[in-house]
Design an enzyme around this catalytic site. Structure first.
Site, PDB file in Angstrom:
ATOM      1  N   SER A   1       0.721  -1.240   0.067  1.00  0.00           N
ATOM      2  CA  SER A   1      -0.025  -0.042  -0.046  1.00  0.00           C
ATOM      3  C   SER A   1       0.854   1.082   0.093  1.00  0.00           C
ATOM      4  O   SER A   1       1.774   1.270   1.012  1.00  0.00           O
ATOM      5  CB  SER A   1      -0.810   0.099   1.281  1.00  0.00           C
ATOM      6  OG  SER A   1      -1.695   0.967   1.470  1.00  0.00           O
TER       7      SER A   1
ATOM      8  N   ASP B   1      -8.824   5.331   2.067  1.00  0.00           N
ATOM      9  CA  ASP B   1      -9.771   4.512   2.016  1.00  0.00           C
ATOM     10  C   ASP B   1      -9.186   2.936   2.160  1.00  0.00           C
ATOM     11  O   ASP B   1      -9.595   2.078   2.963  1.00  0.00           O
ATOM     12  CB  ASP B   1     -10.801   4.390   0.672  1.00  0.00           C
ATOM     13  CG  ASP B   1     -11.588   5.523   0.882  1.00  0.00           C
ATOM     14  OD1 ASP B   1     -12.090   5.912   1.953  1.00  0.00           O
ATOM     15  OD2 ASP B   1     -12.323   6.081  -0.143  1.00  0.00           O
ATOM     16  N   GLU B   2      -7.968   2.707   1.371  1.00  0.00           N
ATOM     17  CA  GLU B   2      -7.323   1.575   1.594  1.00  0.00           C
ATOM     18  C   GLU B   2      -6.712   1.385   3.047  1.00  0.00           C
ATOM     19  O   GLU B   2      -6.861   0.275   3.606  1.00  0.00           O
ATOM     20  CB  GLU B   2      -6.142   1.637   0.409  1.00  0.00           C
ATOM     21  CG  GLU B   2      -5.432   0.285   0.303  1.00  0.00           C
ATOM     22  CD  GLU B   2      -4.628   0.528  -0.880  1.00  0.00           C
ATOM     23  OE1 GLU B   2      -4.774   0.448  -2.009  1.00  0.00           O
ATOM     24  OE2 GLU B   2      -3.261   0.859  -0.605  1.00  0.00           O
ATOM     25  N   LEU B   3      -6.398   2.537   3.742  1.00  0.00           N
ATOM     26  CA  LEU B   3      -5.748   2.240   5.074  1.00  0.00           C
ATOM     27  C   LEU B   3      -6.989   1.671   6.039  1.00  0.00           C
ATOM     28  O   LEU B   3      -6.475   0.919   6.770  1.00  0.00           O
ATOM     29  CB  LEU B   3      -5.255   3.589   5.335  1.00  0.00           C
ATOM     30  CG  LEU B   3      -4.575   3.589   6.936  1.00  0.00           C
ATOM     31  CD1 LEU B   3      -3.404   2.691   6.995  1.00  0.00           C
ATOM     32  CD2 LEU B   3      -4.124   5.141   7.241  1.00  0.00           C
TER      33      LEU B   3
ATOM     34  N   ILE C   1      -7.368  -1.691   5.267  1.00  0.00           N
ATOM     35  CA  ILE C   1      -6.431  -2.761   5.815  1.00  0.00           C
ATOM     36  C   ILE C   1      -6.440  -2.934   7.415  1.00  0.00           C
ATOM     37  O   ILE C   1      -6.207  -3.980   7.899  1.00  0.00           O
ATOM     38  CB  ILE C   1      -4.918  -1.984   5.607  1.00  0.00           C
ATOM     39  CG1 ILE C   1      -4.514  -2.077   4.003  1.00  0.00           C
ATOM     40  CG2 ILE C   1      -3.891  -2.510   6.429  1.00  0.00           C
ATOM     41  CD1 ILE C   1      -3.467  -1.021   3.724  1.00  0.00           C
TER      42      ILE C   1
END
Length: 189
Positions: free
Chosen positions: A22, A89-91, A94
């Site tokens: 990421s 958003d990815e964080l 995760i």
């Protein structure tokens, strides 16, 4: 770094990838990320790295599937990371996966973890801009995820240090975990 290794066997049994990378592409893709990805692949670690996904769109379901089916997420924080709503958003995703047992290793690339945790400098400025465009609840979720990430023990890369040595240290950190999940330590040495 045992604190990073909260895992559940049911989560890791159905993993397609060893490592999900990421990062904010504009910041680190062409140098650090490509070197890290190449090194890990050379050591037999199956990585997932987005290959120029469209900027400004919702995170594609394929990306989310890859994230959810990875044993480990390595998050590379660089000074402009928080300017990307995609990265934020990815964080959040995760950290949802971390609750299910995914191992998360933050990399603080030329920044201090306190900048991420306290949302200082460019992180703070980016979040203030996001508050003008997005629902405050969404921005608050991003803030919580950043704070949580900044509170994790991670690796710090300082400008001028040998990058190859730093990448070897990342490999050493994750290889026992990947080997344990695969059940075959000999693959990684």
């Amino acid at each position: 770094m045992a604190s990073l290794r909260s895992s559940s066997s049911s989560f890791t049994q159905h993993c397609k990838y060893d490592v999900f990378l990421s990062f904010r592409g504009e910041d680190t893709r062409s140098v650090f990320i490509s070197n890290l990805d190449g090194f890990l692949r050379g050591k037999g670690i199956n990585t997932f790295m987005d290959k120029k996904l469209p900027i400004g769109e919702e995170i594609p379901s394929k990306l989310l599937e890859a994230l959810e089916s990875s044993r480990i997420s390595i998050i590379v924080f660089f000074k402009n990371y928080a300017s990307s709503t995609w990265c934020l958003d990815e964080l959040v995703k995760i950290f949802e996966c971390r609750k299910k047992g995914q191992f998360v290793l933050p990399i603080f690339y030329e920044i201090n973890s306190s900048v991420v945790r306290k949302q200082k400098k460019k992180f703070g400025k980016a979040l203030v801009k996001h508050e003008q465009k997005f629902n405050m609840n969404k921005v608050q979720i991003w803030r919580v995820a950043l704070k949580e990430a900044g509170n994790l023990c991670g690796r710090h890369y300082k400008k001028g240090n040998p990058q190859y040595q730093f990448i070897e240290e990342i490999f050493e950190e994750i290889s026992p975990f990947v080997g344990k999940m695969k059940g075959d330590y000999s693959l990684l040495h």
